[in-house]
Structures are given as C-alpha cells and as structure tokens.
Design an enzyme around this catalytic site. Structure first.
Site, PDB file in Angstrom:
ATOM      1  CG  MET A  14      -2.050  -1.017   1.122  1.00 21.80           C
ATOM      2  SD  MET A  14      -3.121  -1.015   2.563  1.00 21.80           S
ATOM      3  CE  MET A  14      -2.138  -1.891   3.761  1.00 21.80           C
ATOM      4  CD  GLN A  66       3.199  -3.947  -5.944  1.00 21.64           C
ATOM      5  OE1 GLN A  66       2.959  -2.810  -5.558  1.00 21.64           O
ATOM      6  NE2 GLN A  66       2.249  -4.815  -6.216  1.00 21.64           N
ATOM      7  CB  CYS A  96      -1.545   0.231  -9.749  1.00 27.32           C
ATOM      8  SG  CYS A  96      -1.882   1.928  -9.320  1.00 27.32           S
ATOM      9  N   GLY A 209     -11.289  -7.272  -0.409  1.00 25.23           N
ATOM     10  CA  GLY A 209     -12.521  -7.297   0.378  1.00 25.23           C
ATOM     11  C   GLY A 209     -12.479  -8.184   1.613  1.00 25.23           C
ATOM     12  NE  ARG A 230      -9.750  -1.664   0.747  1.00 24.38           N
ATOM     13  CZ  ARG A 230     -10.712  -1.774  -0.157  1.00 24.38           C
ATOM     14  NH1 ARG A 230     -11.422  -0.712  -0.468  1.00 24.38           N
ATOM     15  NH2 ARG A 230     -10.966  -2.933  -0.726  1.00 24.38           N
TER      16      ARG A 230
HETATM   17  C1  LIG Z   1      -3.798   3.280   0.377  1.00 25.85           C
HETATM   18  C2  LIG Z   1      -3.624   2.135  -0.559  1.00 25.85           C
HETATM   19  C3  LIG Z   1      -2.481   2.057  -1.335  1.00 25.85           C
HETATM   20  C4  LIG Z   1      -2.307   0.968  -2.204  1.00 25.85           C
HETATM   21  N1  LIG Z   1      -1.130   0.853  -2.887  1.00 25.85           N
HETATM   22  C5  LIG Z   1      -0.887  -0.279  -3.623  1.00 25.85           C
HETATM   23  C6  LIG Z   1       0.393  -0.535  -4.190  1.00 25.85           C
HETATM   24  O1  LIG Z   1       1.354   0.220  -4.016  1.00 25.85           O
HETATM   25  N2  LIG Z   1       0.530  -1.672  -4.924  1.00 25.85           N
HETATM   26  C7  LIG Z   1      -0.495  -2.569  -5.119  1.00 25.85           C
HETATM   27  O2  LIG Z   1      -0.318  -3.605  -5.787  1.00 25.85           O
HETATM   28  N3  LIG Z   1      -1.700  -2.347  -4.572  1.00 25.85           N
HETATM   29  C8  LIG Z   1      -1.904  -1.256  -3.811  1.00 25.85           C
HETATM   30  N4  LIG Z   1      -3.104  -1.096  -3.179  1.00 25.85           N
HETATM   31  C9  LIG Z   1      -4.138  -2.145  -3.326  1.00 25.85           C
HETATM   32  C10 LIG Z   1      -3.988  -3.187  -2.224  1.00 25.85           C
HETATM   33  O3  LIG Z   1      -2.726  -3.831  -2.294  1.00 25.85           O
HETATM   34  C11 LIG Z   1      -5.107  -4.229  -2.307  1.00 25.85           C
HETATM   35  O4  LIG Z   1      -4.986  -4.906  -3.524  1.00 25.85           O
HETATM   36  C12 LIG Z   1      -6.495  -3.598  -2.231  1.00 25.85           C
HETATM   37  O5  LIG Z   1      -6.577  -2.648  -1.191  1.00 25.85           O
HETATM   38  C13 LIG Z   1      -7.561  -4.682  -1.995  1.00 25.85           C
HETATM   39  O6  LIG Z   1      -7.340  -5.353  -0.784  1.00 25.85           O
HETATM   40  P1  LIG Z   1      -8.221  -5.019   0.545  1.00 25.85           P
HETATM   41  O7  LIG Z   1      -9.670  -5.157   0.137  1.00 25.85           O
HETATM   42  O8  LIG Z   1      -7.787  -6.041   1.555  1.00 25.85           O
HETATM   43  O9  LIG Z   1      -7.901  -3.621   0.943  1.00 25.85           O
HETATM   44  C14 LIG Z   1      -3.301  -0.026  -2.310  1.00 25.85           C
HETATM   45  C15 LIG Z   1      -4.435   0.060  -1.513  1.00 25.85           C
HETATM   46  C16 LIG Z   1      -4.600   1.107  -0.623  1.00 25.85           C
HETATM   47  C17 LIG Z   1      -5.827   1.159   0.254  1.00 25.85           C
END
Ligand SMILES: Cc1cc2nc3c(=O)[nH]c(=O)nc-3n(C[C@H](O)[C@H](O)[C@H](O)COP(=O)(O)O)c2cc1C
Length: 328
Positions: A14, A66, A96, A209, A230
């Site tokens: 993230m 990453q 992304c 999710g 998250r």
């Molecule tokens: C603030 C934020 C920054 C993120 N930055 C990246 C990132 O640098 N690289 C990436 O592959 N995904 C990034 N994501 C996506 C997360 O890795 C993840 O795939 C996405 O939040 C879904 O998972 P979750 O539902 O558990 O949050 C980011 C998500 C958030 C909330």
C-alpha cells in the site's frame, strides 16, 4: 536457493502505508506474516539517490519488494537490487489502475499485453535465490470474462513464476479513481478457485474485500493464502494474532510497553531523515476504537510539532499501561 515461505497471511502493498516504519511495526507484532513494500517505479528504484532509505529491508523478512514498470532491462536491474537488499521476492504490479501509472505503461493496463508481462517476468528471474511474482486483477473493464483471465495466466506462467497474488476484481481503467477501483468492480473469488484447479502447483493468493480476521481464517483454509490491505491499514494491531491463528504458534503476542519501546528504538535513529508523521503514523492506530483513545491521539498530535520523541514515547507508554487489557 529460495527460502521456503508460507504465504498463508500476507499484508498487501500500500503506497503511503507499507513504509519501512509500518513494516517494522508489523514485524514486531507478527514474525510470520508475509510483508510487502509500497510499489516503487522501476526507474525511481534505479535512479533515486536516497533509494536505500526507501527500500532498506531492515531484516523484515519474509518480505517482497513490489515494483512497477515494463522495461525488461530496468526490471532485471530491480531484481538484482532486491536480491542484494535481501528481499525474498520481487513482485510486479499489474493491478494498479491509476492514470499516472498507465501513462508510465505499468500497472493494470499491462493485462492487455500478456506477452509483454511474460517477458518482464522472465527478465526479472536473475537468480534462483529470489522469487519472482506478480500481483494482478481478474480482468479489465465492467464485464467478467473468465476466458480473458485464464488466457492471461496461461501466458504469464510460461515465464516460470510460481506465485500469483490476485486482487479478485476487474480494474476499470477510465472514469473511476483508484480508490473506487478498490470498491466498485464486484469481487469474484470463483475465478481464483477455477484457475487453481487448472494449475494446482501454482500458489494463488486471494486478495480483495477481506475485512475481518475471521473471514481471513476461513478463506485461508480454502485458498493458498490471503492478502489483506485496508484492514491492516486501519488497524495494524490485529497482526498480533496472526502467528497464533494462521501459523499455529502456541503463544499469542501481547501488546505491552515493550511494543512501544521496540518501535521507538527503530524510528529514533531515523528522526530527521523523514517526516515525523510518516515515522509515527503506524503507531497512531493503537488508539483505534479504544475509549478515551482520542484524548491520547490529540495529545500526540499537539506535541508532534516539537519533535521530542522522548515525550511522545511517554504518552504512548502511558496509554498502553492504562489500556493494556482493552488493546489486547
Ligand atoms: C492506500 C492504498 C495504497 C495501495 N497501494 C498499492 C500498491 O502500491 N501496490 C499494489 O499492488 N496495490 C496497492 N493497493 C491495493 C492493495 O494492495 C489491495 O490490492 C487492495 O486494497 C484490496 O485489498 P483489501 O480489500 O484487503 O484492501 C493499495 C491500496 C490502498 C488502500
């Protein structure tokens, strides 16, 4: 040789959150969770002067670096750097959806060009000692299309990679923000179940999710592993139960004054090298959902501008002393 790693519980990359400081807190709370850096563009990684401080791996293994990019030569250089810095894995971001990332020809838009992705992943395999992996979506646009997902996976695994993290929603490349792209496209875990039947020897980690530890446990019993974003962003302290719940460790980690001291010992030498907010923000979540937590948080915020880390540490220590039962 690659270290054999159990990815049953992974903390998602993230940007702005999985900083070296946050990762050091995660590692205090869990010795086993698999960690990720923030995404770093390959060109930044290669050319930035202070990159060591951004990607230094302070013995936070098991951990993946990453990267975002689509230039084979650059990506191969990034793999070499990751290897030299003792990362266990280098991961290519193909998930992304942001405009900036599309402009640089990386992230989710690469799903349109599976041969390019395969070639990138091939180029990244510079040593048998470092795992190369990918994080992708299940598709592009508004409609589900399993055939598209399957043919993408068919192609990229020709590179020889064995670990794939899947954010189980499509990416919509125009008209919605990256934030909405984490909520609006519907989840579809079935695609990951189906592709696993075709490729039982590939490790597929489910992401997207998973908003409670209970859900994560159930899903980790069905899939090769889970990746959470998250939930950890909002409450990193739930990592304290991960070793016990996911890795059969006999003891649960208890948050104590030692947690605070260990964290401050890590960040104090970094004072002046990064903003005080980045240094302290991972710990601020300790006040999450605790009665009167807000009072402590306000106190911390009012004292942050003085940058007196001893004073700040004392406030955290008092909080933990007072609320030990509630936070554990
Ligand atoms: C603030 C934020 C920054 C993120 N930055 C990246 C990132 O640098 N690289 C990436 O592959 N995904 C990034 N994501 C996506 C997360 O890795 C993840 O795939 C996405 O939040 C879904 O998972 P979750 O539902 O558990 O949050 C980011 C998500 C958030 C909330």
């Amino acid at each position: 040789m690659k270290t054999k790693i159990n990815r049953r519980f992974c903390v998602a990359p993230m940007m702005g959150y999985t900083t070296p400081y946050a990762r050091s807190l995660y590692r205090i709370l869990s010795k086993k969770a698999f960690l990720f850096s923030e995404m770093i563009a390959s060109k930044t990684l290669i050319h930035s002067k202070n990159i060591q401080s951004i990607i230094a791996n302070n013995k936070q293994n098991p951990i993946a670096l990453q990267v975002g990019g689509s230039d084979y030569k650059d990506l191969a250089k990034c793999s070499k750097l990751a290897y030299e810095l003792n990362y266990d894995e280098i991961n290519l971001n193909v998930g992304c959806p942001s405009k900036a990332v599309q402009k640089g020809s990386f992230g989710a838009c690469l799903m349109k060009n599976k041969i390019l992705v395969k070639n990138c992943l091939e180029a990244m395999q510079i040593s048998k000692n470092i795992e190369v992996s990918i994080k992708c979506r299940i598709g592009l646009g508004k409609e589900f299309n399993y055939d598209f997902f399957e043919s993408f996976i068919d192609e990229i695994i020709k590179s020889g990679i064995e670990v794939i993290y899947v954010h189980a929603r499509n990416a919509i490349l125009t008209g919605i923000s990256p934030k909405d792209n984490r909520n609006i496209p519907p989840l579809n875990y079935e695609f990951i179940k189906q592709i696993k039947l075709k490729y039982p020897d590939i490790t597929f980690i489910l992401n997207g999710g998973i908003d409670s530890i209970e859900k994560a446990i159930n899903l980790s019993n069905i899939y090769d592993g889970v990746m959470l974003g998250r939930l950890i962003q909002n409450n990193p302290f739930c990592l304290k139960d991960v070793d016990f719940l996911f890795y059969n460790e006999s003891n649960k980690y208890e948050i104590s004054e030692n947690t605070v001291t260990e964290y401050f010992n890590f960040i104090k030498p970094k004072v002046g090298t990064d903003s005080i907010y980045r240094l302290l923000s991972p710990l601020l979540n300790i006040f999450f959902g605790i009665p009167n937590g807000k009072k402590f948080k306000l106190d911390i915020h009012s004292k942050m501008k003085d940058s007196n880390f001893d004073v700040l540490e004392k406030i955290f220590l008092n909080f933990v002393r007072e609320k030990k039962i509630l936070i554990n």
